[in-house]
Design a protein around this motif. Structure first.
Motif, PDB file in Angstrom:
ATOM      1  N   ALA A  56       0.834  -1.213   0.000  1.00 22.64           N
ATOM      2  CA  ALA A  56       0.000   0.000   0.000  1.00 22.64           C
ATOM      3  C   ALA A  56       0.865   1.257   0.000  1.00 22.64           C
ATOM      4  CB  ALA A  56      -0.927  -0.006   1.204  1.00 22.64           C
ATOM      5  N   ALA A  57       1.935   1.255   0.769  1.00 20.93           N
ATOM      6  CA  ALA A  57       2.827   2.421   0.824  1.00 20.93           C
ATOM      7  C   ALA A  57       3.552   2.607  -0.502  1.00 20.93           C
ATOM      8  CB  ALA A  57       3.837   2.264   1.955  1.00 20.93           C
ATOM      9  N   ARG A  58       4.013   1.504  -1.083  1.00 22.16           N
ATOM     10  CA  ARG A  58       4.682   1.601  -2.390  1.00 22.16           C
ATOM     11  C   ARG A  58       3.728   2.109  -3.461  1.00 22.16           C
ATOM     12  NH1 ARG A  58       7.127  -4.025  -3.444  1.00 22.16           N
ATOM     13  NH2 ARG A  58       5.348  -4.428  -2.178  1.00 22.16           N
TER      14      ARG A  58
ATOM     15  N   PRO B 102       0.466   2.916  -9.298  1.00 17.46           N
ATOM     16  CA  PRO B 102       0.082   1.516  -9.512  1.00 17.46           C
ATOM     17  C   PRO B 102       1.092   0.726 -10.348  1.00 17.46           C
ATOM     18  CG  PRO B 102      -1.256   2.973 -10.843  1.00 17.46           C
ATOM     19  CD  PRO B 102      -0.420   3.837  -9.958  1.00 17.46           C
ATOM     20  N   ASP B 103       1.801   1.390 -11.251  1.00 14.12           N
ATOM     21  CA  ASP B 103       2.760   0.706 -12.121  1.00 14.12           C
ATOM     22  C   ASP B 103       4.163   0.849 -11.530  1.00 14.12           C
ATOM     23  OD1 ASP B 103       3.949  -0.600 -14.191  1.00 14.12           O
ATOM     24  OD2 ASP B 103       3.833   1.063 -15.591  1.00 14.12           O
ATOM     25  N   GLN B 104       4.482   0.031 -10.537  1.00  7.94           N
ATOM     26  CA  GLN B 104       5.724   0.173  -9.792  1.00  7.94           C
ATOM     27  C   GLN B 104       6.955  -0.320 -10.547  1.00  7.94           C
ATOM     28  OE1 GLN B 104       5.207  -1.617  -5.967  1.00  7.94           O
ATOM     29  NE2 GLN B 104       3.203  -0.697  -5.709  1.00  7.94           N
ATOM     30  N   ASP B 105       6.765  -1.086 -11.592  1.00 11.15           N
ATOM     31  CA  ASP B 105       7.915  -1.626 -12.316  1.00 11.15           C
ATOM     32  C   ASP B 105       8.495  -0.644 -13.322  1.00 11.15           C
ATOM     33  OD1 ASP B 105       7.748  -4.020 -10.955  1.00 11.15           O
ATOM     34  OD2 ASP B 105       6.354  -4.882 -12.409  1.00 11.15           O
ATOM     35  N   HIS B 106       7.771   0.413 -13.650  1.00 13.61           N
ATOM     36  CA  HIS B 106       8.232   1.337 -14.683  1.00 13.61           C
ATOM     37  C   HIS B 106       8.324   2.782 -14.180  1.00 13.61           C
ATOM     38  CE1 HIS B 106       6.433  -2.092 -16.909  1.00 13.61           C
ATOM     39  NE2 HIS B 106       7.594  -2.018 -17.509  1.00 13.61           N
ATOM     40  N   VAL B 107       8.700   2.957 -12.935  1.00 11.06           N
ATOM     41  CA  VAL B 107       8.793   4.292 -12.348  1.00 11.06           C
ATOM     42  C   VAL B 107       9.848   5.128 -13.067  1.00 11.06           C
ATOM     43  CG1 VAL B 107       9.375   5.577 -10.252  1.00 11.06           C
ATOM     44  CG2 VAL B 107       7.972   3.529 -10.099  1.00 11.06           C
ATOM     45  N   GLY B 108      10.986   4.545 -13.339  1.00  7.60           N
ATOM     46  CA  GLY B 108      12.053   5.267 -14.031  1.00  7.60           C
ATOM     47  C   GLY B 108      11.632   5.722 -15.415  1.00  7.60           C
ATOM     48  N   MET B 109      10.970   4.852 -16.144  1.00  5.65           N
ATOM     49  CA  MET B 109      10.527   5.198 -17.495  1.00  5.65           C
ATOM     50  C   MET B 109       9.452   6.288 -17.462  1.00  5.65           C
ATOM     51  SD  MET B 109      11.186   4.860 -20.444  1.00  5.65           S
ATOM     52  CE  MET B 109      11.477   3.649 -21.648  1.00  5.65           C
ATOM     53  N   ARG B 110       8.541   6.215 -16.483  1.00  6.02           N
ATOM     54  CA  ARG B 110       7.525   7.259 -16.363  1.00  6.02           C
ATOM     55  C   ARG B 110       8.160   8.595 -16.010  1.00  6.02           C
ATOM     56  NH1 ARG B 110       3.339   4.875 -12.267  1.00  6.02           N
ATOM     57  NH2 ARG B 110       5.194   5.367 -11.134  1.00  6.02           N
ATOM     58  N   THR B 111       9.169   8.568 -15.141  1.00  6.15           N
ATOM     59  CA  THR B 111       9.863   9.799 -14.767  1.00  6.15           C
ATOM     60  C   THR B 111      10.568  10.402 -15.971  1.00  6.15           C
ATOM     61  OG1 THR B 111      10.201   8.959 -12.533  1.00  6.15           O
ATOM     62  CG2 THR B 111      11.609  10.781 -13.230  1.00  6.15           C
TER      63      THR B 111
END
Length: 80
Positions: free
Chosen positions: A34-36, A42-51
């Motif tokens: 929940a914290a993550r 919701p898409d925790q595997d692509h945080v770098g790409m979204r940034t």
């Protein structure tokens, strides 16, 4: 002298990237889901790409705005 600077810049970038990767792995492993989801979305595997995508989109929007400003400036200048 220039090669030495480029070398150290490369070392700094590499160490920084490794630190970020390790920190993200630590956070993923040691925080509740929940914290993550709250922090990373919701898409925790692509945080770098979204940034990166957000940075590119912001750069392009700023570039387009500046181009429009300059174009208007030169159009006004030519109309005189």
């Amino acid at each position: 002298m220039m090669f030495k600077r480029l070398f150290w810049i490369g070392v700094g970038v590499t160490v920084g990237a490794l630190a970020v990767i390790k920190a993200q792995a630590y956070v993923k492993a040691n925080t509740p889901d929940a914290a993550r989801a709250f922090v990373f979305g919701p898409d925790q595997d692509h945080v770098g790409m979204r940034t990166l995508e957000g940075l590119v989109n912001e750069f392009n929007a700023t570039r387009r705005a500046r181009e429009a400003e300059l174009n208007q400036h030169y159009i006004d200048r030519a109309a005189r």
